[in-house]
Motif scaffolding. Structure first.
Motif, PDB file in Angstrom:
ATOM      1  N   LEU A 120       0.845  -1.185   0.000  1.00  0.00           N
ATOM      2  CA  LEU A 120       0.000   0.000   0.000  1.00  0.00           C
ATOM      3  C   LEU A 120       0.883   1.238   0.000  1.00  0.00           C
ATOM      4  O   LEU A 120       1.899   1.280   0.713  1.00  0.00           O
ATOM      5  N   LEU A 147      -4.084   7.147   1.956  1.00  0.00           N
ATOM      6  CA  LEU A 147      -3.881   6.111   0.948  1.00  0.00           C
ATOM      7  C   LEU A 147      -4.008   6.692  -0.461  1.00  0.00           C
ATOM      8  O   LEU A 147      -4.972   7.382  -0.794  1.00  0.00           O
ATOM      9  N   SER A 190      -2.302   1.026  -4.444  1.00  0.00           N
ATOM     10  CA  SER A 190      -1.749  -0.243  -3.958  1.00  0.00           C
ATOM     11  C   SER A 190      -1.221  -1.053  -5.126  1.00  0.00           C
ATOM     12  O   SER A 190      -1.673  -0.911  -6.265  1.00  0.00           O
TER      13      SER A 190
END
Length: 735
Positions: free
Chosen positions: A409, A421, A424
């Motif tokens: 990630l 985030l 990924s």
């Protein structure tokens, strides 16, 4: 062992009180943890509930990782009265005659005086590397240690300050695990070899009187009167009648309970057995008819259920690791109810740092801790991840989290206090170590090999190449630049790969092969560092990747991970603690500080403010400050240090070009030339490096001469061109 316990919900307050006391405790030194060149600034605990035993009423003890808590069950609030933290994770404990006996795995047996509950104190330690379970004779004269091997150790603990081995029982192919004492009888679970029955009328000299051979893999025992519940990984719960110790009889079994990890008979009139079954929860078994036991409840309660103890109220107490400690009410055995007693927490694992912040993997989350003031860390944020991260890396404004089967990630650190985030990189396999150079990321993917990934757009990482092997797995990766990949193959050495064409990696020269297991890789300038599970750190000059030059083995114990800052290198040595090394000359690295990390030293980092942060799994997260004790010549041990009984000390001093050295230990500062002085010159020759790890003979000399806290002295004699120079003299104690 059978252990009875009556707990109250007030213990929830005990947990909170303990956590508050442990959190951010500025500069509080740990008296039972070796600290050389480091000072403890704070600790963030990881309270994983393993087990609990009663002491003299109203007191009782809890084991939480490497920490011991003494509580008063009668206080209405804040019942923690005493705490103690030592090096090893507490795997088992037993109580007798005012003392607790702790089995702490690789760090041996620890005997703790709890006669004054507010001030638990370590009395002594017995160094073994496989202390899994312990049982103690009711008289307190002998302790029985097992470690999953064919060996049962009998210790004479009549003088608890000087435990010594009294006897050893060895049975070929047995796997001695759990044991329990009932009066003058000792029962030991021996795996495929069954249950061993010993008379301990003479506590220090057990005599085998019987062996029950019905079993396939018996590992745990519980007893009520003369009825024993034996847990077998293949046969489930087996009930054995020990009405006559030397003529036991198998009565019945419950085959479906093959996942049992612990059990306890309930007190009171009902014939009930509570069985802890790990992630399956807890089973309640009616043993009114032991020839035909019946499950009353299955898959009940919190998980993982690791240990169960009877309570005086007819219920039970469950130790559920990170889920905490729970009370189980068996008023209705078909529908047991549960209530929390001790709040749990997850171990602290992978770690990376940026500035004065540490990013820490805590199960399915990554936490951000601010250590600007190391004595008062603050939790700034946490983000969820699909699988626990085993490796964290900070590079190019990104936090990269290797989340095993969930891949890697990528988080933005535009706001370092709150990683967000971006994207990924997922693949079939398990993500391990990650390395970054420019816009290229390399991922060690175990049996799947190594992947090359373009992270120019971190929201959309793209695989651009891979390298696979026919045998073994890829344990570590490093990038010299975007076009040079180093990959550690578990059984084939470490390879340099030209990845200028990432779809067609080409080997550059032959492999770097050491006679040790290949681990992670760390590239620092022209040097490649590789820790190994066997202990040493391989050091290679890779100035010319086509002709790497093996330079040295840097001595360590069980190197797990490394981290760097300038000329400082942190070595996380697992259960052997944390070492800092001076890399001013990488080919002659010198240990400069040591911390006997409680728990398992997993990962460390040096912050911008100079503080050191180390994660220790069940031992929590520690912040340390450097307190160098380097003298005119001598480095470690610090003057007046108390050396660990378990981890071999390292004696280090300032190197001198062209010199040879002799280390002298003595009971006198005058170093007389007789039996009072030990001279270290391995193989009859002088040392050629500025460091010495004592041999077995030297450790025995230290142990004998240092008994009773006796002060010992050490000194180094340096010889250059036949001219001898004596260093300053330092003192130490050991035990």
């Amino acid at each position: 062992m059978t252990r009875n316990l009556h707990l109250r919900t007030g213990l929830l307050l005990a947990a909170a009180a303990w956590a508050m006391a442990a959190f951010g405790s500025a500069a509080a030194q740990e008296p039972y943890v070796t600290q050389e060149g480091f000072s403890v600034e704070s600790r963030i605990p990881a309270s994983s509930a393993r087990l609990t035993v009663p002491l003299s009423p109203p007191y009782r003890a809890f084991a939480s990782g490497p920490s011991l808590l003494i509580v008063n069950d009668n206080l209405p609030a804040g019942p923690v009265v005493g705490t103690l933290t030592q090096a090893g994770t507490i795997l088992d404990m037993d109580y007798a005659q005012g003392r607790l006996y702790l089995a702490t795995g690789k760090t041996g047996l620890v005997i703790v005086d709890v006669s004054v509950p507010a001030s638990p104190a370590i009395v002594s330690r017995f160094p073994v590397t496989d202390a899994l379970r312990v049982a103690v004779h009711e008289s307190g004269e002998a302790a029985y240690l097992t470690g999953g091997t064919s060996v049962l150790r009998v210790l004479n603990v009549e003088d608890p300050s000087r435990p010594k081995q009294a006897d050893v029982k060895d049975f070929t192919n047995a796997a001695f695990t759990d044991s329990l004492v009932s009066g003058n009888t000792l029962l030991v679970a021996g795996g495929a070899k069954g249950i061993f029955v010993y008379s301990i009328a003479d506590p220090k000299n057990p005599k085998r009187v019987a062996r029950v051979t019905h079993f396939a893999a018996v590992h745990s025992l519980a007893i009520r009167d003369r009825l024993v519940a034996a847990l077998d990984s293949d046969l489930g719960v087996v009930l054995v009648d020990f009405s006559t110790w030397n003529a036991p009889k198998i009565l019945g079994s419950l085959p479906e309970a093959v996942g049992a990890v612990g059990a306890a008979f309930m007190e009171g009139g009902d014939a009930l057995l509570a069985v802890a079954e790990g992630v399956q929860g807890t089973r309640v078994v009616d043993v009114t008819n032991p020839q035909a036991p019946v499950s009353r409840a299955v898959a009940a309660g919190p998980v993982p259920a690791l240990n169960v103890s009877a309570s005086g109220a007819g219920g039970a107490v469950l130790a559920c690791g990170e889920a905490g400690l729970w009370a189980m009410d068996l008023g209705d055995p078909d529908h047991p109810s549960f209530s929390p007693l001790l709040v749990g927490d997850y171990p602290k694992g992978a770690l990376a740092a940026l500035g004065n912040r540490a990013y820490v993997a805590v199960n399915s989350k990554i936490q951000t801790w601010n250590f600007s003031v190391p004595s008062s860390p603050s939790l700034e944020s946490e983000v969820s991840v699909p699988s626990p991260a085993v490796d964290l890396t900070v590079a190019g404004g990104l936090l990269l989290a290797s989340c095993q089967d969930a891949g890697v990630l990528l988080f933005s650190l535009n706001d370092p206090a709150a990683p967000s985030l971006l994207g990924s990189f997922a693949f079939e396999g398990s993500a391990g170590q990650v390395a970054v150079a420019g816009a290229r990321m390399a991922v060690a993917a175990g049996a799947k090999g190594a992947f090359l990934v373009d992270i120019t757009d971190p929201a959309h990482p793209v695989q651009i190449g891979e390298w696979t092997t026919e045998t073994g797995f890829i344990a570590g990766v490093a990038l010299g630049d975007e076009d040079l990949l180093w990959a550690a193959q578990s059984d084939g050495g470490t390879w340099a790969l030209d990845v200028s064409d990432p779809q067609n990696p080409e080997k550059v020269g032959g492999p770097i092969s050491y006679d040790m297991n290949q681990g992670r890789l760390y590239l620092r300038g022209a040097y490649l560092f590789q820790p190994t599970l066997e202990g040493s750190i391989n050091l290679t000059d890779v100035t010319d990747p086509t002709k790497p030059e093996k330079l040295a083995y840097i001595d360590s114990n069980a190197s797990f991970s490394l981290s760097f800052s300038g000329d400082r290198m942190l070595v996380c040595d697992g259960s052997a603690g944390l070492r800092e090394m001076d890399l001013s000359d990488p080919e002659a690295a010198v240990p400069s500080a040591y911390f006997e990390t409680p728990g398992f030293s997993y990962a460390g980092a040096i912050l911008d403010n100079g503080a050191v942060v180390v994660s220790a799994q069940e031992g929590g997260l520690w912040a340390l400050s450097s307190t160098s004790c380097q003298g005119a010549t001598l480095y470690l041990p610090c003057d007046g240090a108390h050396l660990s009984a378990f981890n071999p000390p390292v004696f280090t001093w300032r190197p001198t070009a062209g010199a040879k050295y002799v280390v002298k230990l003595s009971v006198s500062p005058d170093f007389p030339d007789n039996h009072k002085t030990y001279t270290a010159h391995p193989g009859g020759s002088e040392l050629e490096v500025s460091g010495w790890i004592p041999s077995a003979a030297a450790l025995e000399w230290i142990r004998k001469k240092g008994q009773g806290g006796r002060t010992l002295y050490w000194q180094v004699v340096t010889t250059v061109n036949k001219v001898k120079t004596k260093s300053e003299v330092r003192t130490f104690t050991a035990g």
